[in-house]
Motif scaffolding. Structure first.
Motif, mmCIF file in Angstrom:
data_model
loop_
_atom_site.group_PDB
_atom_site.id
_atom_site.type_symbol
_atom_site.label_atom_id
_atom_site.label_comp_id
_atom_site.label_asym_id
_atom_site.label_seq_id
_atom_site.Cartn_x
_atom_site.Cartn_y
_atom_site.Cartn_z
ATOM 1 N N ILE A 139 36.009 10.595 6.781
ATOM 2 C CA ILE A 139 36.663 11.845 7.180
ATOM 3 C C ILE A 139 38.042 11.564 7.783
ATOM 4 C CG2 ILE A 139 36.526 13.818 8.762
ATOM 5 C CD1 ILE A 139 33.501 13.739 8.423
ATOM 6 N N GLY A 140 38.182 10.431 8.469
ATOM 7 C CA GLY A 140 39.451 10.105 9.108
ATOM 8 C C GLY A 140 40.519 9.607 8.157
ATOM 9 N N LEU A 141 40.106 9.085 6.975
ATOM 10 C CA LEU A 141 41.064 8.514 6.040
ATOM 11 C C LEU A 141 41.654 9.578 5.114
ATOM 12 C CD1 LEU A 141 39.224 5.235 4.994
ATOM 13 C CD2 LEU A 141 41.137 5.458 6.577
ATOM 14 N N GLY A 142 42.850 9.290 4.601
ATOM 15 C CA GLY A 142 43.511 10.208 3.684
ATOM 16 C C GLY A 142 45.016 10.130 3.845
ATOM 17 N N SER A 143 45.725 11.079 3.228
ATOM 18 C CA SER A 143 47.188 11.096 3.345
ATOM 19 C C SER A 143 47.628 11.271 4.795
ATOM 20 C CB SER A 143 47.762 12.217 2.480
ATOM 21 O OG SER A 143 47.209 13.471 2.851
ATOM 22 N N VAL A 144 46.788 11.989 5.585
ATOM 23 C CA VAL A 144 46.996 12.113 7.032
ATOM 24 C C VAL A 144 45.872 11.360 7.730
ATOM 25 C CG1 VAL A 144 47.132 13.695 8.992
ATOM 26 C CG2 VAL A 144 48.106 14.369 6.786
ATOM 27 N N SER A 145 46.199 10.280 8.419
ATOM 28 C CA SER A 145 45.180 9.477 9.088
ATOM 29 C C SER A 145 44.788 10.125 10.424
ATOM 30 C CB SER A 145 45.710 8.060 9.330
ATOM 31 O OG SER A 145 44.719 7.247 9.915
ATOM 32 N N ILE A 146 43.482 10.312 10.611
ATOM 33 C CA ILE A 146 42.967 10.941 11.822
ATOM 34 C C ILE A 146 42.070 9.941 12.554
ATOM 35 C CG2 ILE A 146 41.629 12.878 12.747
ATOM 36 C CD1 ILE A 146 42.278 14.423 10.193
ATOM 37 N N PRO A 147 42.309 9.694 13.844
ATOM 38 C CA PRO A 147 41.473 8.746 14.605
ATOM 39 C C PRO A 147 40.001 9.167 14.614
ATOM 40 C CG PRO A 147 43.455 9.304 15.839
ATOM 41 C CD PRO A 147 43.407 10.241 14.666
ATOM 42 N N ILE A 148 39.113 8.171 14.620
ATOM 43 C CA ILE A 148 37.669 8.447 14.602
ATOM 44 C C ILE A 148 37.257 9.274 15.817
ATOM 45 C CG2 ILE A 148 35.386 7.375 14.750
ATOM 46 C CD1 ILE A 148 36.334 5.144 13.031
ATOM 47 N N LYS A 149 37.898 9.024 16.954
ATOM 48 C CA LYS A 149 37.581 9.773 18.178
ATOM 49 C C LYS A 149 37.799 11.267 17.960
ATOM 50 C CE LYS A 149 38.815 10.221 23.075
ATOM 51 N NZ LYS A 149 39.701 9.744 24.173
ATOM 52 N N ASP A 150 38.905 11.638 17.307
ATOM 53 C CA ASP A 150 39.193 13.049 17.040
ATOM 54 C C ASP A 150 38.231 13.620 16.002
ATOM 55 O OD1 ASP A 150 41.874 13.933 18.457
ATOM 56 O OD2 ASP A 150 42.161 11.878 17.791
ATOM 57 N N VAL A 151 37.856 12.792 15.043
ATOM 58 C CA VAL A 151 36.867 13.228 14.041
ATOM 59 C C VAL A 151 35.544 13.536 14.723
ATOM 60 C CG1 VAL A 151 35.516 12.517 12.032
ATOM 61 C CG2 VAL A 151 37.941 11.924 12.160
ATOM 62 N N PHE A 152 35.119 12.645 15.607
ATOM 63 C CA PHE A 152 33.853 12.831 16.322
ATOM 64 C C PHE A 152 33.899 14.085 17.198
ATOM 65 C CE2 PHE A 152 30.964 12.071 19.917
ATOM 66 C CZ PHE A 152 29.785 11.800 19.231
ATOM 67 N N ASN A 153 35.012 14.284 17.893
ATOM 68 C CA ASN A 153 35.160 15.474 18.743
ATOM 69 C C ASN A 153 35.091 16.756 17.923
ATOM 70 O OD1 ASN A 153 35.403 13.986 21.101
ATOM 71 N ND2 ASN A 153 37.640 13.910 21.027
ATOM 72 N N SER A 154 35.738 16.767 16.772
ATOM 73 C CA SER A 154 35.746 17.957 15.914
ATOM 74 C C SER A 154 34.354 18.282 15.387
ATOM 75 C CB SER A 154 36.709 17.751 14.736
ATOM 76 O OG SER A 154 38.038 17.601 15.190
ATOM 77 N N LEU A 155 33.595 17.238 15.033
ATOM 78 C CA LEU A 155 32.263 17.444 14.468
ATOM 79 C C LEU A 155 31.226 17.822 15.514
ATOM 80 C CD1 LEU A 155 32.078 14.515 11.879
ATOM 81 C CD2 LEU A 155 32.715 16.893 11.480
ATOM 82 N N THR A 156 31.499 17.503 16.777
ATOM 83 C CA THR A 156 30.530 17.792 17.851
ATOM 84 C C THR A 156 30.919 19.017 18.675
ATOM 85 O OG1 THR A 156 31.692 16.172 19.252
ATOM 86 C CG2 THR A 156 29.720 15.410 18.056
ATOM 87 N N GLY A 157 31.855 19.813 18.137
ATOM 88 C CA GLY A 157 32.206 21.064 18.814
ATOM 89 C C GLY A 157 33.372 20.961 19.764
ATOM 90 N N GLY A 158 33.946 19.768 19.909
ATOM 91 C CA GLY A 158 35.098 19.598 20.790
ATOM 92 C C GLY A 158 36.393 19.900 20.068
ATOM 93 N N ASN A 159 37.492 19.602 20.687
ATOM 94 C CA ASN A 159 38.805 19.836 20.097
ATOM 95 C C ASN A 159 39.491 18.513 19.813
ATOM 96 O OD1 ASN A 159 38.671 22.698 20.271
ATOM 97 N ND2 ASN A 159 39.203 22.592 22.455
ATOM 98 N N SER A 160 40.167 18.441 18.672
ATOM 99 C CA SER A 160 40.942 17.247 18.342
ATOM 100 C C SER A 160 42.320 17.341 18.986
ATOM 101 C CB SER A 160 41.070 17.113 16.816
ATOM 102 O OG SER A 160 41.689 18.254 16.272
ATOM 103 N N THR A 161 43.046 16.240 18.933
ATOM 104 C CA THR A 161 44.359 16.188 19.570
ATOM 105 C C THR A 161 45.317 17.213 18.974
ATOM 106 O OG1 THR A 161 44.009 13.817 19.929
ATOM 107 C CG2 THR A 161 46.254 14.648 20.210
ATOM 108 N N LYS A 162 45.250 17.420 17.669
ATOM 109 C CA LYS A 162 46.113 18.379 16.984
ATOM 110 C C LYS A 162 45.249 19.448 16.292
ATOM 111 C CE LYS A 162 49.736 14.968 16.017
ATOM 112 N NZ LYS A 162 50.540 14.322 14.947
#
Length: 343
Positions: free
Chosen positions: A26-49
């Protein structure tokens, strides 16, 4: 006891690997997203952006789930076919389902010029292509099931499936001969497989189909163990061979047909993953093989999908090319390694 503890450890490692690879994918792609933000997004939290949150929920997560479903479905259907036909080269598409799906899609894409513009635009949409693929697989499935009820020889069913595949491939070849370059390009892109165009509604439908296929497969575990020693041995244990054969064929058809409809015909996974599971776990017990094949299928598909994204680049490789290029050498290496260990 030692084998049980070893298998438990392997299953734990595979499960942890699956979770980690799911987050990495989920974190990989044209826009790299840190695993911490991925985990936060999937568990109901908010990502940095906020844009990361949108990308994860609407694009990355459906594709990662699709990769898991495709890996699981094709791997299990490959295991079923290899055991039923007692043939290590059998895969999920030996019954001709992939060729039937290709015929349905080819008829729509390559024959669109013969239809009214309003009708062809509807049929050439993503839903139209899924419907065409499903109908093509369904027609071949009905034909194979009809033949299976008339033939007692299981190997004859395998041959019939291959003949259906050859027949539909020849029709597709004829259609491509009379098609334009644009039509051929669109059909080629479909045949290379794609996990990234599935909406949440498509993921739900695909999940239901894969779940039904897995439940039918679970009910077949005991008969599958008996089938390893042949049809007569299975009958001597009181197994209804004809009914079991139909259930296995139907389960494979649901798994392979639905996956082909939504993701296209994806090679290697269904053929190779069962062999990887057997080599790693060193067993022919389908109670162990079912779950190990399921986990390996999901893991390998996530790895292939991650590689296909070319992290940091806007380019995405065809998933079919990646599964074969990176997967086939792994199986060859495992087989050679096993041979050396036996010597």
């Amino acid at each position: 006891m030692q084998n049980t503890n070893q298998n438990t450890l392997l299953f734990c490692l595979l499960t942890l690997s699956l979770v980690l690879l799911f987050l990495i994918n989920i974190g990989l792609g044209s826009v790299s997203i840190p695993i911490k933000d991925v985990f936060n997004s999937l568990t109901g939290g908010n990502s940095t952006k906020e844009t990361w949150q949108y990308i994860i929920i609407n694009y990355r997560l459906p594709k990662a789930i699709a990769a898991i479903l495709v890996g699981i479905g094709l791997s299990i259907s490959g295991l079923l076919m290899q055991t039923l036909f007692r043939n290590p080269l059998a895969g999920p598409y030996v019954l001709g389902l992939s060729s039937g799906a290709s015929l349905g899609v080819a008829t729509i894409i390559l024959g669109a010029t013969l239809l009214p513009v309003s009708l062809s635009s509807i049929l050439l949409s993503s839903y139209g292509i899924v419907l065409a693929s499903s109908l093509g697989s369904f027609v071949v499935l009905m034909a194979v099931l009809g033949v299976a009820q008339r033939l007692r020889d299981t190997m004859a069913i395998l041959i019939v499936g291959l003949m259906f595949g050859s027949l539909t491939s020849s029709i597709v070849g004829t259609l491509t001969y009379f098609s334009t370059a644009e039509q051929l390009q669109k059909f080629t892109f479909w045949s290379l497989g794609n996990l990234g165009n599935l909406s949440w509604s498509s993921i739900v439908i695909l999940s239901i189909c894969v779940t039904i296929g897995l439940l039918l497969s679970l009910f077949s575990i005991k008969p599958l163990n008996a089938l390893l020693l042949g049809e007569n041995y299975a009958r001597s244990l009181g197994i209804n061979y004809e009914r079991t054969r139909l259930i296995i064929i139907f389960a494979t058809s649901i798994l392979a047909g639905s996956i082909t409809a939504y993701a296209g015909p994806i090679a290697f996974i269904g053929l190779a993953v069962p062999h990887i599971a057997k080599l790693v776990f060193q067993t022919s017990n389908h109670t162990v093989l079912f779950w190990s094949t399921l986990l390996f299928g999901a893991i390998i598909m996530l790895i292939c999908d991650s590689i296909s994204q070319l992290p940091g680049s806007d380019i995405t490789l065809p998933i079919n090319a990646v599964t074969s290029i990176f997967g086939a050498p792994i199986v060859i290496w495992l087989l050679i390694r096993k041979r050396k260990m036996m010597n």
